[in-house]
Scaffold this motif. Sequence first.
Motif, PDB file in Angstrom:
ATOM      1  N   ASP A 187       0.783  -1.343  -0.008  1.00 21.12           N
ATOM      2  CA  ASP A 187       0.047  -0.140   0.103  1.00 21.12           C
ATOM      3  C   ASP A 187       1.010   1.185   0.077  1.00 21.12           C
ATOM      4  OD1 ASP A 187      -2.164  -1.514   0.340  1.00 21.12           O
ATOM      5  OD2 ASP A 187      -2.294  -1.358   2.597  1.00 21.12           O
ATOM      6  N   SER A 188       0.251   2.316  -0.658  1.00 22.37           N
ATOM      7  CA  SER A 188       0.583   3.526  -0.077  1.00 22.37           C
ATOM      8  C   SER A 188      -0.555   4.363   0.200  1.00 22.37           C
ATOM      9  CB  SER A 188       1.563   4.251  -1.388  1.00 22.37           C
ATOM     10  OG  SER A 188       2.348   5.352  -0.935  1.00 22.37           O
ATOM     11  N   LYS A 189      -0.553   4.310   1.653  1.00 19.73           N
ATOM     12  CA  LYS A 189      -1.899   4.909   2.198  1.00 19.73           C
ATOM     13  C   LYS A 189      -2.021   6.550   2.420  1.00 19.73           C
ATOM     14  CE  LYS A 189      -2.366   0.784   5.284  1.00 19.73           C
ATOM     15  NZ  LYS A 189      -3.547   0.442   4.745  1.00 19.73           N
ATOM     16  N   TYR A 190      -0.954   6.953   2.741  1.00 19.43           N
ATOM     17  CA  TYR A 190      -0.986   8.397   3.157  1.00 19.43           C
ATOM     18  C   TYR A 190       0.154   9.487   2.449  1.00 19.43           C
ATOM     19  CZ  TYR A 190      -3.944   6.714   6.818  1.00 19.43           C
ATOM     20  OH  TYR A 190      -5.054   6.034   7.420  1.00 19.43           O
ATOM     21  N   ALA A 191       0.036  10.771   2.187  1.00 19.79           N
ATOM     22  CA  ALA A 191       0.999  11.493   2.095  1.00 19.79           C
ATOM     23  C   ALA A 191       1.482  12.573   3.230  1.00 19.79           C
ATOM     24  CB  ALA A 191       0.787  12.213   0.835  1.00 19.79           C
ATOM     25  N   ASP A 192       0.471  12.239   4.217  1.00 20.52           N
ATOM     26  CA  ASP A 192       0.641  13.179   5.445  1.00 20.52           C
ATOM     27  C   ASP A 192       0.711  12.360   6.920  1.00 20.52           C
ATOM     28  OD1 ASP A 192       0.124  15.776   6.829  1.00 20.52           O
ATOM     29  OD2 ASP A 192      -1.436  14.646   7.423  1.00 20.52           O
ATOM     30  N   ASN A 193       1.890  12.741   7.658  1.00 21.69           N
ATOM     31  CA  ASN A 193       2.121  11.861   8.734  1.00 21.69           C
ATOM     32  C   ASN A 193       0.932  12.100   9.833  1.00 21.69           C
ATOM     33  OD1 ASN A 193       4.294  10.488   8.064  1.00 21.69           O
ATOM     34  ND2 ASN A 193       5.769  11.779   8.538  1.00 21.69           N
ATOM     35  N   ASP A 194       0.651  13.405   9.959  1.00 26.03           N
ATOM     36  CA  ASP A 194      -0.609  13.544  10.962  1.00 26.03           C
ATOM     37  C   ASP A 194      -1.795  12.812  10.816  1.00 26.03           C
ATOM     38  OD1 ASP A 194       1.111  15.353  12.124  1.00 26.03           O
ATOM     39  OD2 ASP A 194       0.041  17.170  11.223  1.00 26.03           O
ATOM     40  N   ALA A 195      -2.052  12.673   9.490  1.00 31.93           N
ATOM     41  CA  ALA A 195      -3.284  11.751   9.243  1.00 31.93           C
ATOM     42  C   ALA A 195      -3.096  10.401   9.431  1.00 31.93           C
ATOM     43  CB  ALA A 195      -3.715  12.073   7.587  1.00 31.93           C
ATOM     44  N   ALA A 196      -1.827   9.884   8.874  1.00 32.82           N
ATOM     45  CA  ALA A 196      -1.385   8.402   9.035  1.00 32.82           C
ATOM     46  C   ALA A 196      -1.491   8.200  10.540  1.00 32.82           C
ATOM     47  CB  ALA A 196      -0.032   8.302   8.627  1.00 32.82           C
ATOM     48  N   GLN A 197      -1.021   9.013  11.634  1.00 35.27           N
ATOM     49  CA  GLN A 197      -0.972   8.725  12.791  1.00 35.27           C
ATOM     50  C   GLN A 197      -2.305   8.875  13.532  1.00 35.27           C
ATOM     51  OE1 GLN A 197       2.037   9.683  15.623  1.00 35.27           O
ATOM     52  NE2 GLN A 197       0.451   8.155  16.626  1.00 35.27           N
ATOM     53  N   ARG A 198      -3.132   9.676  12.920  1.00 35.31           N
ATOM     54  CA  ARG A 198      -4.593   9.816  13.673  1.00 35.31           C
ATOM     55  C   ARG A 198      -5.307   8.950  13.347  1.00 35.31           C
ATOM     56  NH1 ARG A 198      -5.530  14.447  11.221  1.00 35.31           N
ATOM     57  NH2 ARG A 198      -7.127  13.840   9.947  1.00 35.31           N
TER      58      ARG A 198
END
Length: 310
Positions: free
Chosen positions: A179-190
Amino acid sequence: MNPVAASYLRLSDDELADRVGEALGRLANCDLCPRLCGVDRTAGELGYCQSGRLARVASWHAHMWEEPPISGWQGSGTVFLSNCTARCMFCQNYPISQMGVGAEKSAEQLANLMLRLQRQGCHNINLVTPTHWVPQILEALAIARQKGLVLPLLYNTSGYDRPQTLRLLEGIVDIYLPDSKYADNDAAQRLSGYVKYVESNRAALLEMVRQVGPALIMDKDGLAYRGIVIRHLVLPNGLSQTPDVLRWLKENLGQGLYVSLMAQYFPAHRAVGDTALGRRLRRDEYDEAVAALHALGFENGWQQELSVDY
Ligand code: SF4
């Protein structure tokens, strides 16, 4: 040797044994994934993924609904491994990934599962959520190869992997399905509990492409036997930063990459009732994602039909 033979058949017994030994050694101070827990899994300590010394398997079967060159006409021999290095709020498999559903398997038992899938006529062995089980997979593969396993090996991952661990799989994994799920670490963390997902994911993708190239190679029957497919699940309300994810892929891995743009999101687990995640993807949201894919000039891959029209 047959050009479509599994990569791991080219390794000598000694080379494979060295990889197994090195991988098993990592369990005593576990640094297999970017969380770097440092626990001794051989002594019963558990890190974030709650995974011990023996592999844990939830189910195994011929899967007909992967991308067409993966499932073919007889199915992909899918092994669903338990536990996970993330805690996605919306995980559709959360009993397996977050509640530990499954049973412990010795290396011999895991090898026998692979061989059973081969006897059933599956086209490949598809290891789902393998990151925290790399040593156990290699241990089982060494046994399975001795007993006649020849199918291509697929590594089907969230993409939260370390290059240092992936290097243990060089010349062994035939096809990466990250997967490549996110381009933003805050969203990935949340949304998923990831720490530094973006840089970890991108480093892992670069290592995978270094090993198997940026394409997906198929035989005369259209079955994939080498390469990479990158999957991206489009989330509602722009939460997966789809245009940014796709832009990085194009700029760093090329527009010939096979991208599977998934529309199958539905609220599950802790996403049920959530303000942002508590509904399916709308048609206009998926259309926008497809438009971004086309605008970037991607030539290969798959898109999905929305099962419900919103
Ligand atoms: S594989 Fe599990 S124990 Fe090892 S570093 Fe990752 S989360 Fe921690």
